[in-house]
Design a protein around this motif. Structure first.
Motif, mmCIF file in Angstrom:
data_model
loop_
_atom_site.group_PDB
_atom_site.id
_atom_site.type_symbol
_atom_site.label_atom_id
_atom_site.label_comp_id
_atom_site.label_asym_id
_atom_site.label_seq_id
_atom_site.Cartn_x
_atom_site.Cartn_y
_atom_site.Cartn_z
ATOM 1 N N VAL A 144 2.684 -3.224 -8.686
ATOM 2 C CA VAL A 144 2.523 -1.797 -8.983
ATOM 3 C C VAL A 144 2.544 -1.572 -10.495
ATOM 4 C CG1 VAL A 144 3.549 0.493 -8.705
ATOM 5 C CG2 VAL A 144 3.570 -1.128 -6.813
ATOM 6 N N GLN A 183 3.530 0.014 -13.763
ATOM 7 C CA GLN A 183 4.644 0.779 -14.327
ATOM 8 C C GLN A 183 4.672 0.514 -15.828
ATOM 9 O OE1 GLN A 183 7.773 -0.889 -11.784
ATOM 10 N NE2 GLN A 183 8.011 1.109 -10.806
ATOM 11 N N ASP A 219 3.678 5.706 -13.923
ATOM 12 C CA ASP A 219 4.119 4.952 -12.746
ATOM 13 C C ASP A 219 3.161 5.243 -11.604
ATOM 14 O OD1 ASP A 219 5.428 3.737 -10.598
ATOM 15 O OD2 ASP A 219 7.419 4.249 -11.361
ATOM 16 N N SER A 255 3.213 4.285 -8.660
ATOM 17 C CA SER A 255 3.839 4.417 -7.336
ATOM 18 C C SER A 255 4.157 5.878 -7.017
ATOM 19 C CB SER A 255 5.116 3.582 -7.261
ATOM 20 O OG SER A 255 6.091 4.062 -8.178
ATOM 21 N N ARG A 309 2.523 10.985 -11.907
ATOM 22 C CA ARG A 309 2.445 9.616 -12.441
ATOM 23 C C ARG A 309 2.615 9.549 -13.950
ATOM 24 N NH1 ARG A 309 -2.676 7.278 -8.887
ATOM 25 N NH2 ARG A 309 -1.538 7.174 -6.905
#
Length: 836
Positions: A445, A447, A470, A472, A478
């Motif tokens: 993911v 980040q 981010d 996720s 985000r």
């Protein structure tokens, strides 16, 4: 047939020989920089050095091996964290409890040539015993690396046919996510697809629409920049230029710097690899190019090597996306103590030789850092390497069927393909809290931290976190950026502007400049009747029917309503003349009434004279109904009052004309015509003529009466409030009837003009009818062509002019005699029996 059998026999012989071929090293073996044996082996490629020196190729003797220099501290720390993680696993009682992991770490020197050489060395054993047979199997179970996408592409394509899993800690090129081309590739970092999108969002969020773009001419830079340019276009960001260079292309680098110097963009997106960025910084410093807001990527934005007083002058205030900073417990002490005891064998071997023919000379430049660890906390890829090592360990743990008490089944043969499949299923949490798992493309993911290059009060530098991205999180959450904490380029607190054209204010629209990007435009004022109430509007919007644009063209306001009002100058002037006509008519009536018994008044039926004066008074007054805001009642009143009063007036004049004719006919011998047109008949004729007009008006008002109408066709910027005729036939029937009576009156008066009489009233009636007809004939074109309230003013003027014409032509001569020549006011003089 014999030839076919012979061919089969030869092929069989070749196959038999090939199957039993002994391994033989072609050329000198390539030894790892650091290595250790174990039950399972993990290979690694890191550019521990950044400068490669090529030997001379004279083709007269065997070339010397490639030599590397200039320690790349960041990747040296990554090699150290890999060994740190492996030693941690080897000490673990829970993960691979009775299995030791060995490693072979090769230095790629940051070049493609050295990378290929290192891969060949990594996939083969360095020494062969006598009689060893080539099995086609690599001694490695996985490979960690490389740091750069280009080197990782070479590595993955080379190891791909052997199904050896490659796990990179920082190769983020989106191309590596293609499972068809790279089925055995994994990475503990995210694809640059996310970083490129995040860059576009950062630029958009900060309001920059005009940027320059520089990228490395390799897989990392080309793929990353292509995604950024695509997203930037979607987000309305214009790129003034997009240039690229590779670390060995000095000429191209000079052209890139020249392009940056000539640019008008104040923001540069640098999707550049670590080594290329160092070369670019050097050139920007040499040419003293400052004041540019640099937007960086994770490959260089947090490099301690580049944040120096000299580079800060060029790149101070830079913003960019970096990997999260994670402190791995125990690593800082490890790099100054345990590492040098366990990983560098020559420090603990007496003599000048070893089984690997190593000497301490190749570690001389590394030994300088033996007691230095101040940079450890700033390295952001350490956690990725740590996770990659543990991902391999967890895969092996499951393949060897390890149990906490019974240990692992060490006798099992593990094929690289099995490790690939096991890596797809890993899902674990490391000691610093990160969960490790791979998605369908083999990535983790995305980040990132947003960092800002800042200088502290003591003169030191720092990478200040000012936001994050981010993937996720939900799309709306985000990306977060705290602009209050940012120090911008040049140490300024105010955000720099980078636009090709300044924003177009409300009241204007953007017009793209020919041959330039859409962000380069001129601000064109909206046309009359159009507005734009937003900044940077692409189009101006038309105002609704009853609205018009204000002076600033940013708001629709109600159109000005125009009609002939009582308070404006034109209305006041017309009222004055109307009342003046009424007053003048009243004076004439008073004079006539005071002299009603005199011959001049009694001649030609004084009753018709008073009725004519009354009708003229109504004609003057009816003009007032045309002034003021039109209403339903005023529209009906003004036209019908005008039509009836004028017919009454013309009927009286017509009656007087007939009386003149009949009076002279009656003087002929044996004539008795006057009994047929006496006072009663005269009254009836006036009433009859007037009733016809009344009937026409009633029909007009019944069928299609006049009504108030907002005329928005003649003027775009204002509304003409006027009376629509309703039925034009009705209007022209009223006017036509008046005209018919006027023409008839003129014809009869013209016939009577030569009759003998000192005071032949027919002459004055003829002249008055000429004036009347001239006024109304002139009125028709003026009425049709006059705009707005001037149409009404023309109609009022025609009413007043024709009324005054009748008043003066018919009554002025009589008033003159009454007032100035009273001696002529006798019956004999009127009848012409006394000479004047």
């Amino acid at each position: 047939m014999l030839l076919f059998l012979y061919t089969i026999l030869v092929l069989h012989q070749l196959h038999t020989k090939a199957g039993n071929t002994f391994c033989r090293m072609m050329g000198d073996p390539k030894y790892p920089l650091i290595s250790k044996n174990g039950d399972m082996t993990i290979g690694a490629l890191f550019p521990v050095h950044s400068t490669e020196t090529l030997p001379s190729f004279e083709f007269t003797k065997k070339p010397q091996p490639l030599s590397c220099s200039s320690v790349n501290l960041r990747d040296f720390r990554l090699a150290q964290i890999m060994i740190f993680a492996i030693e941690e696993i080897n000490r673990s009682e829970h993960l691979l409890p009775n299995v030791s992991i060995g490693y072979q770490i090769y230095d790629t020197c940051g070049s493609r040539l050295s990378t290929m050489s290192a891969i060949m060395g990594l996939m083969n054993v360095q020494e062969f015993g006598e009689g060893d047979i080539c099995t086609g199997q690599s001694p490695l179970h996985a490979i960690i690396g490389d740091s750069e996408s280009t080197a990782t592409v070479i590595l993955s394509r080379t190891t791909g046919p052997f199904k050896i899993p490659v796990i990179s800690h920082s190769a983020s090129c989106e191309c590596l996510g293609n499972r068809k081309d790279y089925p055995s590739f994994f990475r503990t970092t995210a694809s640059d697809y996310h970083q490129s999108r995040a860059l576009a969002y950062l630029v958009k969020d900060l309001g920059w629409s005009w940027v320059g773009a520089v990228n490395s001419d390799n897989e990392y830079g080309n793929y990353g920049m292509a995604i950024f340019l695509k997203i930037a276009m979607e987000e309305g960001i214009c790129v003034e230029y997009s240039v690229k260079f590779y670390r060995t292309e000095t000429e191209k680098l000079q052209k890139v710097v020249e392009r940056i110097k000539k640019s008008t963009a104040k923001v540069i997106v640098a999707f550049v690899s670590f080594i290329e960025m160092g070369l670019l910084i050097d050139q920007l410093s040499i040419q003293n190019i400052t004041g540019l807001q640099m937007i960086g990527v994770k490959s260089w934005i947090t490099s301690e090597n580049y944040i120096t007083p000299n580079s800060f002058r060029v790149l101070g205030g830079s913003l960019g996306f970096a990997m999260r900073k994670i402190n791995i417990e125990g690593f800082s002490d490890y790099v100054t103590k345990s590492f040098w005891k366990t990983a560098i064998p020559c420090l603990h071997i007496e003599g000048n030789s070893s089984q690997y023919a190593l000497s301490c000379r190749k570690y001389d430049d590394l030994l300088v850092m033996k007691n230095y660890n101040e940079d450890v906390t700033e390295h952001r890829y350490s956690a990725n390497v740590y996770e990659a090592v543990f991902a391999v360990a967890h895969s092996l743990h499951s393949l060897l069927k390890c149990k906490e008490q019974g240990g692992c089944e060490k006798g099992l043969t593990i094929q690289p393909q099995q490790v690939v499949e096991a890596l797809k299923k890993v899902n674990f949490t490391v000691k610093f809290g990160d969960r490790v798992w791979f998605d369908s493309t083999g990535s983790t993911v995305a980040q990132y931290e947003v960092v800002n290059w800042q200088q502290n009060s003591d003169g030191s530098f720092q990478f200040k976190p000012v936001g994050y991205y981010d993937a996720s999180f939900p799309p709306a959450q985000r990306f977060v950026l705290n602009t209050d904490n940012i120090i911008w380029a040049g140490g300024k607190l105010q955000k720099p502007r980078s636009v090709c054209s300044e924003s177009c204010p409300p009241g204007t629209r953007k017009a793209t400049q020919k041959g330039r990007p859409v962000c380069c435009y001129d601000c064109i004022p909206c046309a009359d009747g159009e507005i734009s109430n937003e900044t940077d509007s692409n189009n101006c919007n038309h105002c609704p029917g009853e609205y018009w644009s204000n002076a600033e063209k940013n708001e629709c306001v109600l159109k000005a309503v125009e009609f002939l009002s009582f308070t404006e100058v034109m209305g006041i002037v017309l009222i004055f003349f109307s009342l003046f006509g009424v007053g003048l008519t009243a004076l004439v009536a008073i004079l006539f009434y005071s002299k009603k018994d005199t011959p001049i008044v009694k001649a030609n039926n004084s009753e018709l004279s008073f009725l004519l004066l009354f009708s003229l008074t109504l004609c003057f007054l009816c003009s007032l109904t045309f002034i003021g805001q039109p209403t339903e009642w005023s529209c009906m009143l003004r036209h019908t009052a005008f039509g009836i009063t004028f017919v009454l007036c013309i009927s009286c004049v017509l009656g007087k004309t007939i009386v003149v004719l009949m009076a002279f006919k009656a003087t002929l011998p044996g004539s008795n015509v006057m009994k047929w047109f006496g006072p009663a008949q005269q009254r009836l004729s006036v009433i009859a003529f007037t009733l016809i007009q009344v009937l026409i008006c009633v029909l007009w008002l019944t069928i299609s009466p006049p009504f108030p109408y907002k005329n928005m066709k003649y003027y775009k910027e204002k509304i003409i409030l006027e009376c629509s005729l309703g039925s034009t036939i009705g209007f022209w029937a009223v006017l036509g009837y008046i005209g018919l009576l006027a023409v008839l009156c003129f014809f009869l008066a013209f016939l009577a003009r030569t009759l003998p009489d000192n005071f032949n009233e027919a002459k004055f009636i003829t002249f008055s009818m000429i004036i009347f007809c001239a006024v109304w004939i002139t009125f028709i074109p003026a009425y049709v062509s006059s705009p707005g309230k001037f149409t009404v003013a023309v109609e009022i003027f025609a009413i007043l002019a024709s009324s005054i014409g009748l008043l003066f032509c018919i009554f002025a001569p009589k008033c003159y005699i009454i007032l100035c020549k009273p001696e002529q006011n006798t019956k004999q003089h009127v009848m012409g029996k006394k000479p004047t």
